[in-house]
Design an enzyme around this catalytic site. Structure first.
Site, PDB file in Angstrom:
ATOM      1  N   ASP A  30       0.845  -1.492  -0.020  1.00 24.69           N
ATOM      2  CA  ASP A  30       0.068   0.144   0.186  1.00 24.69           C
ATOM      3  C   ASP A  30       0.802   1.323  -0.019  1.00 24.69           C
ATOM      4  O   ASP A  30       2.018   1.210   0.818  1.00 24.69           O
ATOM      5  CB  ASP A  30      -1.063  -0.109   1.269  1.00 24.69           C
ATOM      6  CG  ASP A  30      -1.944   1.017   1.105  1.00 24.69           C
ATOM      7  OD1 ASP A  30      -3.395   0.435   1.209  1.00 24.69           O
ATOM      8  OD2 ASP A  30      -1.876   2.042   1.135  1.00 24.69           O
ATOM      9  N   ASN A  87     -12.687  -3.498   2.740  1.00 23.95           N
ATOM     10  CA  ASN A  87     -13.761  -2.336   2.753  1.00 23.95           C
ATOM     11  C   ASN A  87     -14.758  -2.375   1.781  1.00 23.95           C
ATOM     12  O   ASN A  87     -14.556  -2.759   0.659  1.00 23.95           O
ATOM     13  CB  ASN A  87     -13.099  -1.118   2.849  1.00 23.95           C
ATOM     14  CG  ASN A  87     -12.041  -0.767   3.986  1.00 23.95           C
ATOM     15  OD1 ASN A  87     -12.250  -1.236   5.152  1.00 23.95           O
ATOM     16  ND2 ASN A  87     -10.801  -0.213   3.705  1.00 23.95           N
ATOM     17  N   HIS A 100     -10.404  -5.556  -3.030  1.00 19.97           N
ATOM     18  CA  HIS A 100      -9.169  -5.714  -2.679  1.00 19.97           C
ATOM     19  C   HIS A 100      -9.250  -6.073  -1.123  1.00 19.97           C
ATOM     20  O   HIS A 100      -9.951  -5.582  -0.491  1.00 19.97           O
ATOM     21  CB  HIS A 100      -8.192  -4.549  -2.777  1.00 19.97           C
ATOM     22  CG  HIS A 100      -8.723  -3.316  -2.491  1.00 19.97           C
ATOM     23  ND1 HIS A 100      -9.723  -2.626  -3.142  1.00 19.97           N
ATOM     24  CD2 HIS A 100      -8.394  -2.442  -1.284  1.00 19.97           C
ATOM     25  CE1 HIS A 100      -9.883  -1.573  -2.431  1.00 19.97           C
ATOM     26  NE2 HIS A 100      -9.322  -1.496  -1.279  1.00 19.97           N
ATOM     27  N   HIS A 102      -7.007  -5.743   2.250  1.00 21.29           N
ATOM     28  CA  HIS A 102      -5.785  -5.455   2.857  1.00 21.29           C
ATOM     29  C   HIS A 102      -5.104  -6.404   4.010  1.00 21.29           C
ATOM     30  O   HIS A 102      -5.826  -7.000   4.620  1.00 21.29           O
ATOM     31  CB  HIS A 102      -6.330  -4.269   3.794  1.00 21.29           C
ATOM     32  CG  HIS A 102      -6.744  -2.996   3.175  1.00 21.29           C
ATOM     33  ND1 HIS A 102      -5.974  -2.097   2.914  1.00 21.29           N
ATOM     34  CD2 HIS A 102      -7.995  -2.835   2.547  1.00 21.29           C
ATOM     35  CE1 HIS A 102      -6.793  -0.880   2.298  1.00 21.29           C
ATOM     36  NE2 HIS A 102      -8.072  -1.543   1.952  1.00 21.29           N
TER      37      HIS A 102
HETATM   38  P1  AMP Z   1      -9.744   1.156   0.142  1.00 21.88           P
HETATM   39  O1  AMP Z   1      -9.752   2.427   1.065  1.00 21.88           O
HETATM   40  O2  AMP Z   1     -10.183  -0.182   0.986  1.00 21.88           O
HETATM   41  O3  AMP Z   1     -10.600   1.225  -0.966  1.00 21.88           O
HETATM   42  O4  AMP Z   1      -8.184   0.902  -0.095  1.00 21.88           O
HETATM   43  C1  AMP Z   1      -7.462   1.630  -1.043  1.00 21.88           C
HETATM   44  C2  AMP Z   1      -6.185   1.744  -0.710  1.00 21.88           C
HETATM   45  O5  AMP Z   1      -5.311   1.754  -1.908  1.00 21.88           O
HETATM   46  C3  AMP Z   1      -5.730   2.519   0.274  1.00 21.88           C
HETATM   47  O6  AMP Z   1      -5.168   1.988   1.484  1.00 21.88           O
HETATM   48  C4  AMP Z   1      -4.625   3.490  -0.483  1.00 21.88           C
HETATM   49  O7  AMP Z   1      -3.603   3.997   0.210  1.00 21.88           O
HETATM   50  C5  AMP Z   1      -4.211   2.535  -1.582  1.00 21.88           C
HETATM   51  N1  AMP Z   1      -3.653   3.307  -2.697  1.00 21.88           N
HETATM   52  C6  AMP Z   1      -4.021   4.312  -3.445  1.00 21.88           C
HETATM   53  N2  AMP Z   1      -3.041   4.216  -4.262  1.00 21.88           N
HETATM   54  C7  AMP Z   1      -2.291   3.408  -4.547  1.00 21.88           C
HETATM   55  C8  AMP Z   1      -1.120   3.177  -5.344  1.00 21.88           C
HETATM   56  N3  AMP Z   1      -0.959   3.885  -6.570  1.00 21.88           N
HETATM   57  N4  AMP Z   1      -0.334   2.156  -4.913  1.00 21.88           N
HETATM   58  C9  AMP Z   1      -0.626   1.493  -3.945  1.00 21.88           C
HETATM   59  N5  AMP Z   1      -1.605   1.642  -3.054  1.00 21.88           N
HETATM   60  C10 AMP Z   1      -2.573   2.591  -3.481  1.00 21.88           C
END
Ligand code: AMP
Length: 114
Positions: A30, A87, A100, A102
């Site tokens: 992340d 989420n 996805h 986490h």
């Molecule tokens: P969610 O809030 O569950 O949709 O998780 C999305 C996640 O994607 C967040 O924890 C962000 O920090 C992560 N994220 C956003 N852009 C990127 C990126 N370019 N590379 C890796 N993680 C990312």
């Protein structure tokens, strides 16, 4: 339809620190880690969120959890433990509409989440 952010990572249009890949899943760190280890495990085939998953996605969903455990083991989290988070929707904190999981670990994680 426009590609999701994670599709762009899967196609290598956007760089990511990839820690695991097989034919149906990709895992990468992340960009805004919430724990010493914070990895996102993403199906290459887009399912927007758990709420939109179909019965025909059940093998993918099962494989997602099994791979999450495998990645957690690979990253040294199995002994002390870790948390898997998915989420779903606005109140769930979903910001990327591409399913996805986490994988969080490397420190004790509080409960309940804020
Ligand atoms: P969610 O809030 O569950 O949709 O998780 C999305 C996640 O994607 C967040 O924890 C962000 O920090 C992560 N994220 C956003 N852009 C990127 C990126 N370019 N590379 C890796 N993680 C990312």
């Amino acid at each position: 339809m426009s590609k999701t952010l994670f599709e762009r990572i899967i196609s290598r249009e956007i760089p990511a620190d990839i820690v695991f890949e097989n034919e149906e899943l990709l895992a990468f760190r992340d960009i805004n880690p919430q724990a010493p280890v914070h990895v996102l495990l993403v199906p290459k085939r887009v399912v927007a969120r758990v709420d939109e998953a179909q019965r025909s996605d059940r093998e993918l969903l099962g494989n997602l959890l099994l791979a999450a455990a495998q990645v957690a083991r690979q990253l040294g989290l199995a002994e002390n433990g870790y948390r898997l988070v998915i989420n779903n929707g606005a109140d769930g904190g979903e910001t990327v509409p591409h399913l996805h999981c986490h994988i969080l670990g490397g420190r004790p994680l509080g409960w309940p989440p804020g």
